[in-house]
Design a protein around this motif. Structure first.
Motif, PDB file in Angstrom:
ATOM      1  N   SER A   8       0.976  -1.038   0.280  1.00 53.32           N
ATOM      2  CA  SER A   8      -0.397   0.747   0.021  1.00 53.32           C
ATOM      3  C   SER A   8       0.847   1.287  -0.378  1.00 53.32           C
ATOM      4  CB  SER A   8      -0.998  -0.026   1.317  1.00 53.32           C
ATOM      5  OG  SER A   8       0.156  -0.103   2.278  1.00 53.32           O
ATOM      6  N   ARG A  27      -4.155   0.491  -2.412  1.00 52.62           N
ATOM      7  CA  ARG A  27      -3.428  -0.426  -2.418  1.00 52.62           C
ATOM      8  C   ARG A  27      -2.585  -0.744  -3.834  1.00 52.62           C
ATOM      9  NH1 ARG A  27      -7.942  -4.303  -0.480  1.00 52.62           N
ATOM     10  NH2 ARG A  27      -8.074  -2.270   1.629  1.00 52.62           N
ATOM     11  N   GLU A  48      -8.675  -0.231  -5.647  1.00 53.37           N
ATOM     12  CA  GLU A  48      -9.419  -0.935  -4.813  1.00 53.37           C
ATOM     13  C   GLU A  48     -10.217  -1.886  -4.720  1.00 53.37           C
ATOM     14  OE1 GLU A  48     -12.215   2.309  -3.192  1.00 53.37           O
ATOM     15  OE2 GLU A  48     -10.423   4.244  -4.528  1.00 53.37           O
ATOM     16  N   THR A  55      -8.034  -7.751  -2.994  1.00 52.86           N
ATOM     17  CA  THR A  55      -7.437  -9.187  -2.621  1.00 52.86           C
ATOM     18  C   THR A  55      -6.427 -10.069  -3.232  1.00 52.86           C
ATOM     19  OG1 THR A  55      -9.357 -10.404  -1.945  1.00 52.86           O
ATOM     20  CG2 THR A  55      -8.715  -8.293  -1.181  1.00 52.86           C
ATOM     21  N   HIS A  76     -10.389  -0.435  17.620  1.00 53.71           N
ATOM     22  CA  HIS A  76      -9.158   0.056  16.520  1.00 53.71           C
ATOM     23  C   HIS A  76      -8.146  -1.424  16.041  1.00 53.71           C
ATOM     24  CE1 HIS A  76      -8.709   4.423  18.672  1.00 53.71           C
ATOM     25  NE2 HIS A  76      -8.745   4.275  17.320  1.00 53.71           N
ATOM     26  N   GLU A  83     -10.259  -3.127  13.482  1.00 54.69           N
ATOM     27  CA  GLU A  83      -9.610  -2.837  11.970  1.00 54.69           C
ATOM     28  C   GLU A  83      -8.353  -3.675  11.601  1.00 54.69           C
ATOM     29  OE1 GLU A  83     -10.051   1.480  12.876  1.00 54.69           O
ATOM     30  OE2 GLU A  83     -12.048   1.574  12.325  1.00 54.69           O
ATOM     31  N   ARG A  84      -7.379  -3.324  12.498  1.00 52.47           N
ATOM     32  CA  ARG A  84      -6.239  -3.582  12.344  1.00 52.47           C
ATOM     33  C   ARG A  84      -5.966  -4.836  11.514  1.00 52.47           C
ATOM     34  NH1 ARG A  84      -2.284  -5.555  10.979  1.00 52.47           N
ATOM     35  NH2 ARG A  84      -0.150  -4.316  11.691  1.00 52.47           N
ATOM     36  N   GLU A 142      -8.472  -6.791  10.523  1.00 52.96           N
ATOM     37  CA  GLU A 142      -9.158  -6.940   9.489  1.00 52.96           C
ATOM     38  C   GLU A 142      -7.701  -6.042   8.340  1.00 52.96           C
ATOM     39  OE1 GLU A 142     -12.625  -4.863   9.670  1.00 52.96           O
ATOM     40  OE2 GLU A 142     -13.761  -6.693  10.647  1.00 52.96           O
ATOM     41  N   ARG A 143      -7.370  -5.255   8.905  1.00 56.53           N
ATOM     42  CA  ARG A 143      -6.466  -5.136   7.837  1.00 56.53           C
ATOM     43  C   ARG A 143      -4.917  -6.737   7.662  1.00 56.53           C
ATOM     44  NH1 ARG A 143      -4.725  -0.190  10.040  1.00 56.53           N
ATOM     45  NH2 ARG A 143      -3.009  -0.326  11.018  1.00 56.53           N
ATOM     46  N   GLU A 144      -4.832  -6.743   8.463  1.00 57.79           N
ATOM     47  CA  GLU A 144      -3.893  -8.113   8.233  1.00 57.79           C
ATOM     48  C   GLU A 144      -4.154  -8.962   7.175  1.00 57.79           C
ATOM     49  OE1 GLU A 144      -0.062  -9.665   8.808  1.00 57.79           O
ATOM     50  OE2 GLU A 144      -1.020  -8.209   9.657  1.00 57.79           O
ATOM     51  N   LEU A 150      -6.167  -8.468   4.400  1.00 53.41           N
ATOM     52  CA  LEU A 150      -6.213  -8.072   3.499  1.00 53.41           C
ATOM     53  C   LEU A 150      -4.917  -8.904   2.330  1.00 53.41           C
ATOM     54  CD1 LEU A 150      -7.283  -4.888   3.475  1.00 53.41           C
ATOM     55  CD2 LEU A 150      -8.321  -6.767   2.811  1.00 53.41           C
TER      56      LEU A 150
END
Length: 622
Positions: free
Chosen positions: A224, A230, A290, A293, A340, A343-344, A346-348, A350
């Motif tokens: 990113s 992305r 966008e 994955t 927080h 979200e972190r 769920e970002r992992e 990806l």
């Protein structure tokens, strides 16, 4: 079979796509460094860090590769795309993605240690994809190097993994990656890495694919950028792609999204360079797409043919990640809420295909399922450095139901130890339901033992193993298969010393508690009720006052205050803390500190663990 084998047409004769696979610490990243230097990638006086491919701080500190990375070196008119893969099975998701992009592999083996479990793991994946190998025996300058015996072990490994006749006909090179030399004869000293690059040019086939066919590109990795969003990294299997082209994204759930390519990059050394066009056989980065994955296909809008997604081995270890609920929560961290944390994680997801998330009974906790303790502890450490506060539970093994029977993951464990510790290690593994399958003694004073052991037996094993072998033992393990439940395994045999009130730990209190067990904290450390400050020598938990101060008296004499001698505390790192805790305990992780605590902090609310009474001896009366 990989998708690019379907086309027999050579896409680009001036390209070679190759992955370097090896066990941890066998010299992959050092070899790539030497290739980059000798190919003229760096300017004469350019300052380049050692192990340049290990770009993450954690990789440099631990000396391991965590994320697969791409680079490219030029050899005459030839462009060789090189992917440095992780050597640890916990990061196997990275390996599987990497192998989808390449046409051959360099198998790197230590000239002394020979092929180890992770070598077997990655090589099996490469042979299944019918990728031609080149064997590189590295570290031939070691005093205990035995290149000929190691080559025989490599042949045995290939035969054991059902390699084909073509795969067994591999070229062999002998290298010293640190000195940057390669040779085809173990007794001849090389001068540079040219023989290795020649072998890649000769034995690794050019990429196959049809340049004139509709576009097909498989996304194997993600990055990113603050400016571009992305970035998808992958290989173009068929067709061409240009900046500004309209493309379709075939998602894993079979939906299709229309989008446009805004930027296109190729690899040149460690840099990414802007290009206008890429064709079949190229490994490139695409920006401007966008919600993309890993495992998805970028295609021509008029020909929506998706490449089958990669098969990823299932995760076997789970941990509960929760919001920090200790009395010291929120002092260090920047991100402390459940929003927080979620979200972190769920970002992992990806960029990490080998991790799964599951909801729990409470929104403050998330169940994270991964490949192993190391993978999850690396994730926790990265979150901690980013400013997150969290608390994590003891790792648990994922089990399954098969044909009405409970099955669990079983690991192959390879241990290398001095001969004197052989008996104690066999007993230690046996107590955790391990069974020895092989023993090898090369006559060097060290012995290699191989076991099959339930994965849950490995939780907490490493720290005990290092203690019993005085830090001289080396252990490696890898997932083997699912087997019927092996029976109960005893947990930690010792209890914990638990602080019974908040305050600051004092030297006087620690001095008086030393004889009770091993202490984890130093004088002056802030503590709270329910925080574990040491390991009790007995099986039961003990609530102690570690903030107690010595009372003042009116008497003053030269011998009144004797010097207090404190034993240095046992400082727990993240992995050691995770291995230490029991089911009723948690590890509190903040950017500034690690603490071990009870799940239930109040002493009067915790169920008591009673110590087994000592046997009474009856003495008959005379």
């Amino acid at each position: 079979m990989s998708p690019h084998r379907k086309s027999q047409q050579i896409a680009n004769p001036l390209r070679r796509n190759v992955a370097i696979i090896a066990h941890v610490d066998h010299g992959k990243t050092t070899l790539v460094d030497a290739l980059l230097h000798q190919s003229g990638t760096f300017r004469a006086h350019e300052r380049v860090a050692e192990r340049a491919m290990d770009s993450i701080d954690l990789e440099r500190e631990r000396g391991i590769t965590i994320l697969a990375k791409n680079t490219a070196v030029r050899y005459g008119n030839l462009l060789i795309n090189i992917v440095d893969t992780p050597g640890h099975a916990d990061f196997g998701g990275e390996v599987e993605r990497t192998l989808s992009m390449v046409d051959g592999v360099l198998l790197l083996v230590d000239a002394s240690e020979g092929p180890l479990p992770q070598t077997r793991f990655v090589l099996r994946k490469a042979l299944e994809r019918r990728l031609p190998p080149i064997v590189v025996i590295n570290k031939i300058d070691r005093a205990d190097a035995r290149p000929r015996e190691v080559l025989n072990e490599v042949y045995d490994l290939f035969i054991d993994l059902d390699a084909t006749e073509e795969q067994l006909d591999f070229p062999v090179l002998y290298t010293n990656a640190r000195a940057g030399t390669a040779a085809v004869d173990p007794d001849a000293a090389g001068t540079d890495l040219r023989p290795l690059v020649d072998a890649v040019a000769r034995h690794i086939p050019p990429p196959h694919g049809d340049v004139q066919a509709p576009l097909q590109m498989l996304v194997a990795s993600l990055d990113s950028s603050d400016y571009l969003g992305r970035i998808a990294i992958g290989r173009v299997f068929n067709g061409r792609v240009r900046v500004g082209d309209p493309v379709s994204l075939c998602k894993i759930d079979a939906t299709v999204r229309q989008t446009k390519v805004t930027k296109l990059f190729a690899f040149e050394g460690l840099r990414r360079v802007d290009i206008e066009e890429a064709a079949a056989g190229d490994i490139v980065c695409l920006a401007g797409i966008e919600a993309i994955t890993i495992g998805e296909t970028i295609t021509d809008p008029d020909h929506l043919v998706a490449i089958p997604p990669m098969a990823i081995d299932e995760p076997t270890v789970s941990m509960i990640f929760g919001v920090n609920t200790s009395p010291m929560a929120g002092r260090d961290g920047q991100f402390v809420t459940s929003r927080h944390l979620r979200e972190r994680l769920e970002r992992e997801l990806l960029g990490n295909v080998s991790i799964r998330l599951e909801d729990t009974d409470t929104p403050e906790q998330v169940k994270v399922i991964g490949r192993g303790e190391l993978q999850l502890s690396i994730l926790i450490e990265m979150m901690r450095r980013e400013g997150y506060e969290l608390q994590v539970s003891r790792p648990e093994i994922v089990t399954k139901e098969r044909d009405g029977q409970l099955v669990e993951p079983v690991e192959e464990l390879v241990i290398d130890i001095p001969e004197v510790f052989q008996g104690i290690v066999i007993a230690l593994v046996g107590a955790r339901r391990g069974a020895m399958t092989r023993m090898v003694n090369h006559g060097s004073g060290r012995v290699r033992l191989e076991f099959r052991m339930p994965a849950r037996g490995l939780i907490g094993f490493r720290s005990q193993f290092l203690t019993d072998t005085r830090g001289t033992g080396i252990m490696h393990h890898i997932f083997s298969e699912w087997e019927p439940w092996h029976g109960a395994i005893a947990a930690r045999s010792t209890g914990a010393l638990v602080a019974d009130r908040p305050g600051g730990a004092t030297a006087y209190a620690i001095y008086n508690l030393q004889e009770r067990g091993e202490i984890f904290i130093e004088p002056g450390t802030p503590v709270y009720e329910g925080m574990i400050i040491g390991e009790n020598a007995r099986p039961n938990d003990l609530d102690v006052n570690v903030t107690k101060e010595k009372k003042q008296t009116n008497m003053r004499a030269s011998t009144a205050d004797e010097a207090i001698r404190l034993i240095p505390p046992r400082t727990l790192g993240l992995e050691q803390a995770i291995e230490f805790i029991n089911d009723d305990e948690l590890v509190e992780v903040t950017p500034a500190s690690l603490r071990v605590r009870k799940k239930i902090l109040a002493a009067n609310a915790r169920p008591r663990k009673t110590e087994d009474p000592e046997p009474r001896i009856l003495i008959p009366r005379s």
